[in-house]
Design an enzyme around this catalytic site. Structure first.
Site, mmCIF file in Angstrom:
data_model
loop_
_atom_site.group_PDB
_atom_site.id
_atom_site.type_symbol
_atom_site.label_atom_id
_atom_site.label_comp_id
_atom_site.label_asym_id
_atom_site.label_seq_id
_atom_site.Cartn_x
_atom_site.Cartn_y
_atom_site.Cartn_z
ATOM 1 N N LYS A 58 0.771 -1.265 -0.015
ATOM 2 C CA LYS A 58 0.118 0.109 -0.088
ATOM 3 C C LYS A 58 0.886 1.276 0.187
ATOM 4 O O LYS A 58 0.480 2.268 -0.607
ATOM 5 C CB LYS A 58 -1.153 0.032 1.135
ATOM 6 C CG LYS A 58 -2.225 -0.678 0.935
ATOM 7 C CD LYS A 58 -2.320 -1.983 1.049
ATOM 8 C CE LYS A 58 -2.476 -2.508 -0.544
ATOM 9 N NZ LYS A 58 -2.412 -4.050 -0.307
ATOM 10 N N ALA A 189 -3.090 -12.713 -12.757
ATOM 11 C CA ALA A 189 -4.050 -11.488 -12.638
ATOM 12 C C ALA A 189 -4.871 -11.820 -11.384
ATOM 13 O O ALA A 189 -5.925 -11.118 -11.545
ATOM 14 C CB ALA A 189 -4.865 -11.139 -13.704
ATOM 15 N N GLY A 190 -4.342 -12.109 -10.168
ATOM 16 C CA GLY A 190 -5.055 -11.901 -8.851
ATOM 17 C C GLY A 190 -4.893 -10.656 -8.409
ATOM 18 O O GLY A 190 -4.420 -9.731 -8.771
ATOM 19 N N GLY A 278 -0.573 -17.041 -6.459
ATOM 20 C CA GLY A 278 -1.244 -17.388 -5.348
ATOM 21 C C GLY A 278 -0.173 -17.866 -4.072
ATOM 22 O O GLY A 278 0.727 -17.707 -4.310
ATOM 23 N N HIS A 451 -23.646 15.123 2.844
ATOM 24 C CA HIS A 451 -23.532 15.542 1.358
ATOM 25 C C HIS A 451 -22.215 16.639 1.309
ATOM 26 O O HIS A 451 -22.476 17.505 2.248
ATOM 27 C CB HIS A 451 -24.735 16.006 0.759
ATOM 28 C CG HIS A 451 -24.523 16.652 -0.475
ATOM 29 N ND1 HIS A 451 -24.589 15.780 -1.470
ATOM 30 C CD2 HIS A 451 -24.497 17.839 -0.883
ATOM 31 C CE1 HIS A 451 -24.340 16.595 -2.758
ATOM 32 N NE2 HIS A 451 -24.545 17.842 -2.206
HETATM 33 P P1 FAD Z 1 1.488 -14.421 8.126
HETATM 34 O O1 FAD Z 1 1.356 -12.973 7.886
HETATM 35 O O2 FAD Z 1 2.285 -14.975 6.960
HETATM 36 O O3 FAD Z 1 2.547 -14.394 9.628
HETATM 37 C C1 FAD Z 1 2.813 -15.575 9.878
HETATM 38 C C2 FAD Z 1 3.943 -15.548 10.777
HETATM 39 O O4 FAD Z 1 4.389 -16.802 11.309
HETATM 40 C C3 FAD Z 1 5.139 -15.015 9.957
HETATM 41 O O5 FAD Z 1 6.035 -14.110 10.407
HETATM 42 C C4 FAD Z 1 6.116 -16.415 10.004
HETATM 43 O O6 FAD Z 1 7.548 -16.164 10.018
HETATM 44 C C5 FAD Z 1 5.790 -17.148 11.279
HETATM 45 N N1 FAD Z 1 5.953 -18.426 11.537
HETATM 46 C C6 FAD Z 1 5.364 -19.452 10.599
HETATM 47 N N2 FAD Z 1 6.024 -20.602 11.310
HETATM 48 C C7 FAD Z 1 6.498 -20.405 12.149
HETATM 49 C C8 FAD Z 1 7.132 -21.284 13.338
HETATM 50 N N3 FAD Z 1 7.096 -22.422 13.265
HETATM 51 N N4 FAD Z 1 7.723 -20.766 14.370
HETATM 52 C C9 FAD Z 1 7.768 -19.227 14.430
HETATM 53 N N5 FAD Z 1 7.050 -18.552 13.410
HETATM 54 C C10 FAD Z 1 6.625 -18.835 12.594
HETATM 55 N N6 FAD Z 1 -4.564 -9.173 2.991
HETATM 56 C C11 FAD Z 1 -5.205 -8.126 3.286
HETATM 57 O O7 FAD Z 1 -6.218 -8.324 3.902
HETATM 58 N N7 FAD Z 1 -5.190 -6.910 2.545
HETATM 59 C C12 FAD Z 1 -3.824 -6.640 1.862
HETATM 60 O O8 FAD Z 1 -4.152 -5.613 1.337
HETATM 61 C C13 FAD Z 1 -3.106 -7.571 1.666
HETATM 62 N N8 FAD Z 1 -2.260 -7.322 0.716
HETATM 63 C C14 FAD Z 1 -1.146 -8.356 0.381
HETATM 64 C C15 FAD Z 1 -0.061 -8.084 -0.310
HETATM 65 C C16 FAD Z 1 0.753 -8.715 -0.613
HETATM 66 C C17 FAD Z 1 2.069 -8.759 -1.483
HETATM 67 C C18 FAD Z 1 0.727 -10.105 0.062
HETATM 68 C C19 FAD Z 1 1.940 -10.986 -0.153
HETATM 69 C C20 FAD Z 1 -0.309 -10.431 0.781
HETATM 70 C C21 FAD Z 1 -1.180 -9.503 1.110
HETATM 71 N N9 FAD Z 1 -2.231 -9.961 1.791
HETATM 72 C C22 FAD Z 1 -3.148 -8.857 2.138
HETATM 73 C C23 FAD Z 1 -2.475 -10.978 2.530
HETATM 74 C C24 FAD Z 1 -1.998 -10.851 3.875
HETATM 75 O O9 FAD Z 1 -0.636 -10.578 3.930
HETATM 76 C C25 FAD Z 1 -2.206 -12.381 4.674
HETATM 77 O O10 FAD Z 1 -3.542 -12.825 4.594
HETATM 78 C C26 FAD Z 1 -1.801 -12.216 6.202
HETATM 79 O O11 FAD Z 1 -0.578 -11.877 6.308
HETATM 80 C C27 FAD Z 1 -2.227 -13.621 6.966
HETATM 81 O O12 FAD Z 1 -1.733 -13.417 8.165
HETATM 82 P P2 FAD Z 1 -1.009 -14.618 9.089
HETATM 83 O O13 FAD Z 1 -0.770 -14.050 10.299
HETATM 84 O O14 FAD Z 1 -2.101 -15.974 8.971
HETATM 85 O O15 FAD Z 1 0.194 -15.048 8.239
HETATM 86 P P1 AMP Z 2 -4.640 -15.331 -6.540
HETATM 87 O O1 AMP Z 2 -4.888 -16.659 -6.171
HETATM 88 O O2 AMP Z 2 -5.839 -14.366 -6.321
HETATM 89 O O3 AMP Z 2 -3.590 -14.654 -5.934
HETATM 90 O O4 AMP Z 2 -4.293 -15.162 -8.143
HETATM 91 C C1 AMP Z 2 -3.366 -15.958 -8.791
HETATM 92 C C2 AMP Z 2 -3.456 -15.857 -10.305
HETATM 93 O O5 AMP Z 2 -2.553 -16.808 -10.877
HETATM 94 C C3 AMP Z 2 -4.986 -17.043 -10.764
HETATM 95 O O6 AMP Z 2 -5.895 -16.082 -11.219
HETATM 96 C C4 AMP Z 2 -4.541 -17.937 -11.342
HETATM 97 O O7 AMP Z 2 -5.161 -18.480 -12.397
HETATM 98 C C5 AMP Z 2 -3.249 -17.456 -11.989
HETATM 99 N N1 AMP Z 2 -2.376 -18.536 -12.438
HETATM 100 C C6 AMP Z 2 -1.774 -19.756 -11.822
HETATM 101 N N2 AMP Z 2 -1.032 -20.497 -12.341
HETATM 102 C C7 AMP Z 2 -0.584 -19.786 -13.563
HETATM 103 C C8 AMP Z 2 0.357 -19.885 -14.788
HETATM 104 N N3 AMP Z 2 0.945 -20.990 -14.921
HETATM 105 N N4 AMP Z 2 0.200 -19.042 -15.921
HETATM 106 C C9 AMP Z 2 -0.553 -17.927 -15.630
HETATM 107 N N5 AMP Z 2 -1.524 -17.689 -14.720
HETATM 108 C C10 AMP Z 2 -1.566 -18.496 -13.598
#
Ligand code: FAD
Ligand code: AMP
Length: 475
Positions: A58, A189-190, A278, A451
């Site tokens: 963001k 394109a997710g 994904g 508004h």
């Molecule tokens: P995580 O955030 O993955 O945290 C898990 C933590 O556990 C990590 O720090 C890991 O190192 C630690 N861990 C794992 N196993 C162990 C272990 N055995 N011992 C100790 N530590 C461990 N979601 C949104 O809602 N809004 C968004 O705008 C958004 N933007 C995103 C953008 C990007 C580029 C990405 C990659 C993800 C985005 N997400 C967004 C998804 C979001 O980041 C995840 O849904 C969220 O972080 C999940 O939270 P979590 O706590 O389950 O896992």
């Molecule tokens: P998301 O799961 O929303 O993060 O989106 C991931 C996107 O990647 C999905 O829309 C999938 O269809 C797409 N995807 C997965 N594998 C491939 C691939 N081999 N080539 C192009 N797109 C892919």
């Protein structure tokens, strides 16, 4: 320090750290273990979301959008600039500062709540023992009355496409580029692919997005997805649907990306490749022998409606369990579990989890789409309001998009709200609240909206569902 805790949380991301804080608020003794290490080797709480996901993305979306608007929109307002330029290093530094501030903030929150932070690896053993190996290598066996697994997720790798951390990167790598690539390809394109593609496209990268599916944003309302595709293509994102990537290789002249589409085998040469196909649950080395915790066929930790694993007093929340991989979903699960552990009420309404895509225009929705309702054979009515008819949106030069409400034809209960347009991610909060309270479209119709605000689009869409909109003709 004691080795006995009421609750041990493994994982300090947006699912784990709120679980730890709420458990401590519930007067339980709590430790939260997290093993995250940044590129410079420093440990940080906050997980993927704060360190490499929601927050840094963001930050860069905001910076790149400001540049884009300065370049293309300011003149419309009569604001004249003598040349606009940007500096990726400053953008990255700003982003890094935000991430550092937020992640260090968690330690302050832990201190205030009385949570013991432990940096290192946690492994669940039988009998709710947890083997903790600190980043310093020291090993201890801890004992908990309850364990919450919140180990999160990791980027899905693509067979035939090896990350090299430089030319071929995952989403984290794509947030760390030191310069704008001239030619960029995003696989997928997710949500993540579109957000990252938008950042670098706005800063000038020729960006191709390859998506295996024929349908664009299949999880979103069809009208929303169509409108989004139109805007993204206008912005220069070259979105190719039905394009399945099979391999990529780093050569001297760039990354050669092989994909197959309706016309057959294709190759694209780019400077950087982002794999955003994904994420998958992360549970590596999390479970010892005989814990009783079971993984499903896709690697998610199996849980019931209330996030109980099969093992007594072992819970799992966030990305490592079923449901949308969203930070706020994980947070609610974490907090809910911490309340259940304390014998209180804890509940997550899985029917009212908002989804947001932070592109421009922004996209947000909650509840069911028209397509889902049609498939379910449920009778519904819809009302839409375009931001072009919103005075505030026009004043903001942000008249693209619309708000659409879907309500039950008979009971009038709101079943879904779908928004593409300015601040959609903020506007959706009203829709979520409405759904949380099982509101009818009439409830929204009778709610006064200030508004001129963007929220009037939600109000007017609700009115339009009964052909009572004031600011657009009713059809
Ligand atoms: P995580 O955030 O993955 O945290 C898990 C933590 O556990 C990590 O720090 C890991 O190192 C630690 N861990 C794992 N196993 C162990 C272990 N055995 N011992 C100790 N530590 C461990 N979601 C949104 O809602 N809004 C968004 O705008 C958004 N933007 C995103 C953008 C990007 C580029 C990405 C990659 C993800 C985005 N997400 C967004 C998804 C979001 O980041 C995840 O849904 C969220 O972080 C999940 O939270 P979590 O706590 O389950 O896992
Ligand atoms: P998301 O799961 O929303 O993060 O989106 C991931 C996107 O990647 C999905 O829309 C999938 O269809 C797409 N995807 C997965 N594998 C491939 C691939 N081999 N080539 C192009 N797109 C892919």
């Amino acid at each position: 320090m004691s080795d006995n805790f009421d609750v041990i949380v493994i994982g300090g991301g947006p699912a784990g750290y709120p679980a730890a804080i709420r458990a401590a608020q519930n007067k339980l003794s709590v430790a939260c273990i997290d093993e995250w290490k940044n590129r410079d080797g420093s440990a940080a709480f906050g997980g993927t979301c704060l360190n490499a996901g929601c927050i840094p993305s963001k930050a860069l979306l905001e910076s790149s959008e400001l540049y884009h608007r300065a370049l293309h929109e300011f003149a419309t307002h009569g604001v004249k600039l003598d040349g606009v330029s940007f500096d990726v290093e400053t953008m990255q530094k700003r982003k890094g500062g935000i991430v550092r501030g937020m992640t260090q903030g968690i330690l302050t929150l832990f201190k205030g709540a009385g949570v013991t932070p432990l940096t290192g690896h946690g492994r669940l053993l039988a009998g709710r023992k947890v083997e903790f190996t600190g980043h310093d290598g020291a090993r201890r066996i801890l004992q908990a009355k309850h364990v919450v697994l919140a180990s999160g997720s990791e980027p899905m790798p693509l067979r035939g496409v090896d990350f090299d951390g430089e030319r071929i990167v995952d989403s984290w790598g794509a947030l760390e580029f030191a310069a704008v690539p001239k030619r960029l390809c995003v696989i997928g394109a997710g949500v993540i692919g579109l957000e990252l593609g938008s950042v670098w496209r706005r800063l000038g990268a020729e960006t191709v997005v390859l998506e295996a599916l024929e349908q664009f944003l299949p999880m979103a309302d069809g009208q929303l997805a169509k409108e989004a595709a139109r805007h993204f293509r206008k912005q220069g994102l070259d979105i190719r649907l039905g394009a399945k990537v099979t391999a990529a290789k780093v050569e001297k002249d760039g990354v050669h990306v092989s994909y197959a589409d309706a016309k057959g085998a294709q190759t694209l040469v780019v400077d950087r490749l982002i794999v955003a196909i994904g994420r998958r649950p992360f549970t590596r080395n999390l479970l010892g022998e005989g814990t009783g915790v079971v993984l499903d066929a896709r690697g998610f930790i199996q849980v019931d409606e209330q996030c109980r694993t099969g093992a007594e007093a072992v819970w799992a929340v966030g990305d490592c369990v079923r449901g949308p991989m969203l930070a706020h979903k994980g947070k609610e699960e974490g907090v809910g579990v911490a309340d259940l552990i304390a014998g209180k009420y804890g509940h997550v309404n899985y029917n009212a989890i908002p989804s947001v895509i932070y592109t421009a225009p922004e996209i947000a929705w909650v509840g069911q789409t028209e397509e889902q309702l049609k498939a379910a054979g449920r009778a519904y009515k819809t009302g839409s309001f375009p931001f072009a008819a919103s005075g505030r949106a026009r004043a903001m030069e942000a008249g693209a998009g619309f708000c659409k409400i879907v309500a039950d034809a008979a009971s009038d209960e709101i079943l879904g709200i779908h928004i593409i347009g300015p601040m959609a991610g903020e506007l959706i909060a009203e829709a979520v609240l409405a759904m949380e309270y099982s509101a009818s479209s009439e409830d929204l119709q009778r709610t006064i909206h200030a508004h001129p605000t963007l929220s009037e689009a939600v109000h007017e869409a609700a009115l339009a569902a009964d052909k009572r909109a004031i600011d657009i003709p009713n059809r």
